[in-house]
Write an enzyme that holds these catalytic residues in place. Structure first.
Site, PDB file in Angstrom:
ATOM      1  CG  ASP A   1      -2.169   0.639   1.091  1.00 47.11           C
ATOM      2  OD1 ASP A   1      -2.191   1.814   0.469  1.00 47.11           O
ATOM      3  OD2 ASP A   1      -3.290   0.050   1.198  1.00 47.11           O
TER       4      ASP A   1
ATOM      5  CG  HIS B   1      -4.767   1.398  -2.065  1.00 52.14           C
ATOM      6  ND1 HIS B   1      -4.819   2.121  -1.036  1.00 52.14           N
ATOM      7  CD2 HIS B   1      -6.220   1.214  -2.515  1.00 52.14           C
ATOM      8  CE1 HIS B   1      -6.092   2.320  -0.485  1.00 52.14           C
ATOM      9  NE2 HIS B   1      -6.828   1.824  -1.489  1.00 52.14           N
TER      10      HIS B   1
ATOM     11  CD  GLU C   1     -10.578   2.691  -0.709  1.00 48.82           C
ATOM     12  OE1 GLU C   1     -11.546   3.506   0.102  1.00 48.82           O
ATOM     13  OE2 GLU C   1      -9.438   2.344  -0.206  1.00 48.82           O
TER      14      GLU C   1
HETATM   15  C1  ACM Z   1     -10.740  -1.351   1.660  1.00 46.58           C
HETATM   16  O1  ACM Z   1     -11.030  -1.183   2.812  1.00 46.58           O
HETATM   17  N1  ACM Z   1     -10.276  -0.413   0.888  1.00 46.58           N
HETATM   18  C2  ACM Z   1     -10.787  -2.617   1.135  1.00 46.58           C
END
Ligand code: ACM
Length: 684
Positions: free
Chosen positions: A188, A265, A321
């Protein structure tokens, strides 16, 4: 002899022969087994009690190791005779359906655990270990199997790095409570956590950052550092570490599922290797360039090393996201979209996921991703991890795919587990033990043919606000015990009151073993009034919302009746009891009291939580009318909205003596805009 059949964990009354007094004993096993039949008598451990294992060599070694690490002092023996604990792998076990199931039979001089697999024997042993106390093991039979095949826990080791020993310690506890998947969120923006030989900058640079806490790093430029730099915070698992962890988990029947985030991410990767982003500039993008073939070469090379390390059937590719912001202006992405006939950026993301799935499938693995992988078309063999509620999982199941349920409301352990003011800072929300326990991953409305596609359930610990191992354990325990019962136990044996008693005992045991569970005995609970409906004059009365002052569709709290239903909101606006207003027109609610009514007070509570943009109103107007047209102002409140870091609640109200049929409550946002949230207009 009288045979008592009880639900697991229920308080057991044993009437001992020749003994007038009743002895109360609780079978303290988590997760609650499917069927427990207990009789009089006990199997008492003696100095010479034997251990006889009839299983494959590999499983035998694991089971011996597991018992050797326990407090039971057993002597390995080569015959079943005598005062012995016998573990026996059998061809068939008609009493259970799952290969993870077991039958545990306790007689005064022999304990027998039968299962068709090493995992089944292991789970029988965990039950036996949890049952054993100084009084021995009660005579009887336990027949048990899991409700779900997938029983998971996700640990985010990117936002803060947790070392190998910490992970092993959690594996021990997860196995003890019969969870069987550990999903590691390895990559991440806050740090890459796995050595990849082909791309050394991931470990040398993308794994290190300024500031030891995520919050400081996030709020102060989000810079990365070289490994070894003074003040560099971070870390990664070497490939040797990963092998060690995988083996450690396997010996406890836990599969580690690695997650490598794509296409989003990925700021840390795209700063170490900016050539895989759309503009090739470091520190600029979170999303990989999907138009560039080199991106696929990179991802496939990384996944090749990942697959060599993790034997897991599933490889998690994130998928959540993605901002997709750089793709519309990127020549390569646009060329890809034209060539592949992709109509929007969602389909471009889906193109990447499809291609990665083909790659994984070609290597005998399956793709697992967060529910955004549904957007733009789901890859043909993918399994969906449903986190933004349950809708994604149900959609996947409807389309014939497997789903793992992990909705934020019930499964995100980064939420507060008690009154926020009593807890270290968390990301928000409110998820107490009871709420985790209440979760049913299979909605009643799901058709029978789809139920088996709900593969299981998982709790997630994202660690933005969790910098230390002790804090992480406090967030995991005891909530993971509730999750384990959700995942393993049949709904008919679940009972929160009984579970709570077992959870208290288990928390003590965890403490003795060196864990740091949240102290359940000190639990404050929900916001005052939130668990019991309140009564006041406006409850059940008709409400009219002013023109253009409608509540936000995502936060209706149940619709037009929500603000006069007697239901008060809890510690989070995510609990479906807070009504949200985001329109510039604010909130404008008129209550028809049906007849002229004596009124002494009118008021409503508002919430402020600046992080997600929830603010107090800057102005509140409370007025009354007898015809519903001409209103007389009772009170106008001007409020200076001040940004802060805490969750807070403020009551805006009027008190006095008046008589009216209509009561109007208006509230308006100030300079910061954002959401207004209120839960009830209380008229007395
Ligand atoms: C997440 O909480 N973005 C999977």
């Amino acid at each position: 002899m009288k045979k008592l059949i009880i639900l697991a964990g229920a308080t057991l009354s044993l009437l001992f022969a020749g003994c007038a007094k009743e002895e109360i004993r609780t079978l303290s096993v988590i997760p609650a087994p499917l069927n427990v039949e207990l009789q009089q008598g006990v199997f008492l451990l003696k100095p010479g009690t034997g251990l006889y294992i009839d299983a494959s060599d590999g499983d035998k070694t694991i089971l011996e190791g597991c018992l050797a690490a326990s407090s039971m002092r057993l002597k390995p023996v080569t015959t079943e005779e005598g005062h012995t604990i016998v573990l026996k792998q059998v061809e068939q076990l008609p009493e259970v359906n799952s290969s993870e199931g077991y039958v545990l039979t306790i007689d005064p001089d022999r304990v027998l655990i039968r299962a068709t697999s090493g995992a089944g024997l292991f789970y029988g042993v965990q039950t036996m270990l949890q049952m054993a106390d100084e009084k021995g093991l009660p005579v009887g039979t336990i027949t048990d199997e899991p409700r779900f095949a997938y029983r998971g826990f996700m640990m985010d080791v990117s936002r803060h790095f947790f070392d190998k020993e910490f992970i092993k310690k959690q594996i021990d506890a997860l196995a003890y409570y019969k969870l069987n998947r550990l999903h590691l969120h390895l990559t991440d923006a806050a740090g890459w956590r796995i050595e990849i030989k082909k791309y050394p900058r991931l470990a040398e640079f993308a794994a290190w950052r300024e500031f030891s806490t995520w919050k400081e790093w996030w709020n102060n430029g989000r810079l990365y550092k070289e490994e070894g730099d003074k003040d560099a915070y971070g870390g990664y698992y070497t490939q040797e570490d990963i092998r060690e962890l995988v083996a450690y988990a396997q010996e406890r029947f836990i599969t580690i599922i690695p997650e490598i985030e794509m296409p989003a991410h990925s700021e840390e990767v795209l700063t170490a290797y900016p050539e895989f982003s759309c503009t090739h500039e470091p520190y600029k993008q979170a999303d990989f360039c999907v138009g560039n073939e080199k991106t696929f070469e990179f991802l496939e090379n990384v996944l090749t090393e990942v697959m060599e390390l993790f034997p897991s059937e599933y490889i998690h590719i994130g998928g959540d996201e993605a901002g997709k912001a750089s793709w519309p202006a990127c020549k390569l992405c646009q060329t890809r979209m034209k060539k592949e006939n992709l109509k929007d950026v969602n389909e471009l993301q889906s193109y990447l996921i499809h291609r990665i799935e083909v790659f994984l499938n070609a290597h005998g693995r399956k793709l697992l991703g967060w529910d955004e992988i549904l957007e733009g078309g789901l890859a043909p063999n993918a399994t969906v991890m449903s986190w933004r509620g349950t809708e994604g999982g149900l959609k996947a199941v409807d389309a014939g795919h497997k789903a793992i349920m992990t909705p934020g409301e019930f499964c995100y352990f980064d939420s507060y587990q008690d009154a926020p003011y009593s807890q270290p800072e968390a990301i928000g929300g409110y998820l107490p033990l009871a709420k985790v326990y209440s979760y049913n991953p299979v909605p009643d409305t799901l058709s029978a043919d789809k139920v088996s596609l709900i593969y299981g359930v998982q709790a997630n610990l994202f660690t933005e606000y969790i910098p230390t191992p002790e804090h992480a354990e406090m967030m995991i325990y005891p909530r993971i015990l509730a999750l384990s019962e959700v995942a393993w136990s049949a709904p008919v044996v679940k009972d929160y009151k009984d579970f709570y008693i077992r959870a208290l005992k288990a928390s003590d045991e965890l403490k003795t073993k060196g864990y740091h569970p949240f102290d359940l005995k000190k639990e404050i609970g929900n916001r005052p009034g939130a668990d019991q409906p309140i009564s006041h004059l406006a409850v059940g009365k008709k409400v009219v919302y002013g023109l253009d002052a409608a509540y936000y569709p995502g936060y209706t709290a149940g619709g037009d009746t929500a603000l006069v239903d007697g239901v008060v909101g809890g510690w989070t606006y995510g609990d479906h009891r807070w009504q949200g207003f985001i329109d510039k027109k604010g909130m404008d609610v008129t209550i028809d009291m049906e007849q002229e009514t004596n009124i002494h007070s009118v008021g409503a509570d508002f919430m402020q939580l600046c992080g997600p943009g929830v603010f107090m109103p800057a102005e509140v107007i409370i007025s009354i009318s007898n015809d519903g047209k001409e209103f007389t102002e009772l009170k106008r409140i001007e409020h200076k909205v001040v940004k802060d870091e805490q969750l807070s609640f403020t009551h805006f109200g009027w008190e006095g003596e008046t008589k009216a049929r209509y009561v109007r409550y208006q509230a308006f946002s100030g300079e910061f805009g954002g959401f207004l949230f209120t839960d009830e207009i209380v008229v007395k």
